[in-house]
Each structure stands twice: as structure tokens, then as C-alpha cells.
Write a protein that holds these residues in place. Structure first.
Motif, PDB file in Angstrom:
ATOM      1  N   VAL A  29       0.692  -1.245  -0.312  1.00  8.86           N
ATOM      2  CA  VAL A  29      -0.114   0.105   0.397  1.00  8.86           C
ATOM      3  C   VAL A  29       1.056   1.126   0.050  1.00  8.86           C
ATOM      4  CG1 VAL A  29      -1.765   0.867   1.032  1.00  8.86           C
ATOM      5  CG2 VAL A  29      -1.869  -1.867   1.499  1.00  8.86           C
ATOM      6  N   THR A 328      -3.924   2.328  -3.266  1.00 10.52           N
ATOM      7  CA  THR A 328      -3.619   3.350  -1.943  1.00 10.52           C
ATOM      8  C   THR A 328      -4.010   2.390  -1.117  1.00 10.52           C
ATOM      9  OG1 THR A 328      -6.410   4.098  -3.396  1.00 10.52           O
ATOM     10  CG2 THR A 328      -3.591   4.436  -4.293  1.00 10.52           C
ATOM     11  N   GLU A 329      -5.214   1.387  -1.316  1.00  8.58           N
ATOM     12  CA  GLU A 329      -5.808   0.555  -0.103  1.00  8.58           C
ATOM     13  C   GLU A 329      -5.789   0.095   0.608  1.00  8.58           C
ATOM     14  OE1 GLU A 329     -10.055   0.740  -0.517  1.00  8.58           O
ATOM     15  OE2 GLU A 329      -9.838   2.614  -0.908  1.00  8.58           O
ATOM     16  N   SER A 330      -5.803  -1.364   1.224  1.00  9.53           N
ATOM     17  CA  SER A 330      -5.326  -2.153   1.365  1.00  9.53           C
ATOM     18  C   SER A 330      -6.988  -3.146   1.206  1.00  9.53           C
ATOM     19  CB  SER A 330      -5.203  -2.518   2.868  1.00  9.53           C
ATOM     20  OG  SER A 330      -4.640  -4.336   3.093  1.00  9.53           O
ATOM     21  N   SER A 339       4.111  -1.036   3.703  1.00 11.22           N
ATOM     22  CA  SER A 339       3.734  -0.158   2.806  1.00 11.22           C
ATOM     23  C   SER A 339       4.829   0.697   2.089  1.00 11.22           C
ATOM     24  CB  SER A 339       3.473   1.014   4.305  1.00 11.22           C
ATOM     25  OG  SER A 339       4.807   1.032   5.128  1.00 11.22           O
TER      26      SER A 339
END
Length: 358
Positions: A29, A328-330, A339
Motif C-alpha cells: 500500500v 492506495t488502500e489495503s 507500506s
């Protein structure tokens, strides 16, 4: 098949690192431009030998002369160490320390990379669709890889003869080789497309709820049965053009949706769905070939997908023995999390670990 570790050195913007992976879904992410896609490209390179750039030096970190990607892959028959060294104009591959051809990496590992850019398979050039088909068939058949490489060399030599306007007897030497290798490629492509067609139709019907029907077919510039005769018929035209006018290097993978050419009539969303169907078919074909599923690499899982398509993709990841997913998000199914910022990766606890589920 499980990618146990990935090591990179001077690969694009990635900081030197050694990442550990397990089965299940791993999420990477970070914001746009931080290097998420580079991680997946590096993994795909070392697992398949495929590097989707024209010049190798473009993936070597600026200011460096060489790069490296290494991996440890666990299959049912044991663990294998794969390596790819990168330098301007060349790649050097090794398996368990022994040097091999880059294409040979695909005999020891397998991966499928799903990207937002896959919609170009529909709206892009015939060359992009040929490249998709060639990459897939090459990973399923070493014989295809050798035939395709030899064929491309013959086309280059034959074009030189055409441009220099040599006598017919010299051209006939290359015609015989062109016909032999081209016919072999056409036969292997036909077999692969027959299997690809069935699996992609099934995936597309699942994605769309049996909506518009997907059809794929080879469009060949010459009939296999009359290939030699077609070459003779085109000789005058080819002499005028100075290039080989027909054969596998000119063929296309035709894609139709509801009976219409998808390149002309499919929306971008429909093209993304078609491409996802083709990738699912690729995943299934490679699973059958190797007797175990390949590593699934999904780049930017939210890009240009509505909720139902995203759900299909995440379910595919959840069912895979191993999936590495960027965004951009999990994704909700991730059991492990990295990350990434400016090419540097840091291991994080995922929500599933925090909740004590994994």
C-alpha cells in the motif's frame, strides 16, 4: 506455487531490499508514484523472464550501471532460487546458481500480472495482442519459444534479401524456413487460443451475469494449409515493399463483444472486463500446465473497476494460494501488509492480524 522471498537491487526507484512472503494475500500500500507497480514488475520478471520494456537499461536505477532481481520459489517439488542480472542491453538469468536462458525461468516458476493497462489488449494495436498471446504460449511451450525466436530471425534476414533485390533462388531459401517455422507457430497458437477461448468466455459470463457474449479468434494473414502458396503469391508485392507481408508476425487476436469488434465498440469499462476475463483464462491455463496455480500479481486493484468487477478480482485473489495486491488502500482479504514510500518498503501488521484472525 509460493514466492517466498524477493530481492531487488537498483531496480527502478526501489531501495535495496529483501522481502519475505507467505501464502494468502499480501498487500503493498502506498500513494501514486511510490513504487508499488515496480515491486510487481520485478517479481514478474524473475518469475517469468518477461520484462515489458524495449530497453533493459530503463529499469536500472538512475546513476547505476547494473541491477538485480532474485527470488526463492516454493513448488510442490521443492524450493528454487531464481536470479536476473540487468545491464544495458542484456539480462543474465540463473536457476540455483546455474546460468540459463531468460526464457527458461518460466519452466521453474509462473505468475500472472493483472494491471489497469490491460484494457489496451482490447483498444490497442494488433502487436499488443500478439505480444500477449506470444508471452502466454511461450510460457506453456518451450518449443514455441524456440520456434518464435527462430522465425523472427528469419523474417529479419528475409526482409534484408527483399530490400537488396536478390535473385529468387536466394529468397526461396528463406521462404522454406519461413514456411516451416511459421506453420509450427500457427499450429501451437491455434491450440492455445482454443483453450483460451473457452476459459475467457466462462470468466466473462461470470463477470457480466451472462450479458454480452465475448468471442476471441485468431485472424491469420495466411491459411496454414496453403502457407507456402501464399508466400509465392505475395512475392512481387513484398519485393516492392521490402518486407514480409504475411505470417504470424502480422496476425491478430480478434476480440468481439456481442458480435461487434471490441476495439471499435467496447467502452473502456467493457474493455477492462474483457481484459480481466483474458487474465483469468491465462491464470487457469497456467494452473493446468504446471499442476499448481501461479503467483497472482494484481496492480492497483481499485482502478477502473466497478464494485462487481472488484469483488470478482478480490475473490480471485482470496482463492489463490498466493496473491500480491497493490493499491492506495489495503484489500479486505489481506493477511500481510507492506507500506511503500519513495521505493522503501516497511512491513506492517494487517487488520486481520490485529484482529487475531490470521
Amino acid at each position: 506455487m509460493i514466492l517466498r522471498s524477493l530481492q531487488t537491487l537498483h531496480y527502478r526507484n526501489l531501495e535495496p531490499s529483501r522481502l519475505a512472503f507467505q501464502g494468502g494475500v499480501t498487500a503493498i500500500v502506498g500513494g501514486n508514484g511510490q513504487g508499488k507497480t515496480n515491486v510487481l514488475e520485478a517479481a514478474f520478471l524473475v518469475l517469468t523472464g518477461v520484462l515489458d520494456v524495449t530497453r533493459v537499461e530503463t529499469v536500472i536505477r538512475l546513476g547505476e550501471r547494473e541491477g538485480f532481481v532474485g527470488a526463492e520459489v516454493e513448488r510442490d517439488d521443492g524450493v528454487t532460487r531464481l536470479e536476473v542480472g540487468l545491464a544495458p542491453g542484456r539480462k543474465v538469468a540463473k536457476v540455483d546458481g546455474a546460468r540459463v536462458k531468460t526464457a527458461d525461468l518460466a519452466r521453474h516458476a509462473s505468475a500472472v500480472l493483472i494491471r489497469p493497462e490491460d484494457s489496451d489488449l482490447v483498444h490497442g494495436s494488433p502487436g499488443q495482442r500478439r505480444a500477449f498471446l506470444d508471452a502466454l504460449v511461450s510460457r506453456m511451450s518451450p518449443r514455441y519459444t524456440m520456434a518464435l525466436q527462430s522465425y523472427e530471425r528469419v523474417v529479419t534476414q528475409r526482409n534484408a534479401v527483399l530490400k537488396q533485390n536478390h535473385e529468387d533462388w536466394m529468397l526461396e531459401i528463406w521462404d522454406a524456413k519461413l514456411s516451416e517455422l511459421g506453420a509450427e507457430i500457427m499450429r501451437l497458437r491455434r491450440r492455445a487460443v482454443t483453450r483460451l477461448k473457452s476459459l475467457s468466455d466462462e470468466a466473462h459470463a461470470t463477470l457480466t451475469g451472462n450479458g454480452k457474449r465475448l468471442e476471441i479468434a485468431l485472424v491469420e494473414t495466411a491459411r496454414l494449409e496453403d502457407y507456402g502458396a501464399h508466400i509465392l503469391e505475395k512475392r512481387r508485392e513484398e519485393r516492392a515493399r521490402g518486407s514480409t507481408a504475411l505470417g504470424p508476425h502480422r496476425d491478430d487476436l480478434e476480440i468481439k463483444l456481442a458480435g461487434l469488434p471490441a476495439a471499435d465498440y467496447a467502452s473502456r469499462g467493457e474493455a477492462r472486463t474483457i481484459a480481466l476475463s483474458l487474465r483469468k483464462a491465462e491464470y487457469d491455463l497456467l494452473s493446468q500446465k504446471f499442476g499448481e496455480p501461479p503467483v497472482l500479481l494484481i496492480d492497483d486493484f481499485t482502478a477502473e473497476l466497478d464494485s462487481s468487477r472488484r469483488e470478482f478480482l478480490l475473490e480471485m485473489a482470496a482463492l489463490a494460494p498466493q496473491a500480491i495486491v497493490t493499491g492506495t488502500e489495503s484489500p479486505p482479504s489481506a493477511a500481510r501488509l507492506y507500506s511503500i514510500h519513495a521505493g522503501a518498503l516497511e512491513s506492517k501488521q494487517s487488520a486481520l492480524f490485529v484482529a487475531g484472525i490470521a
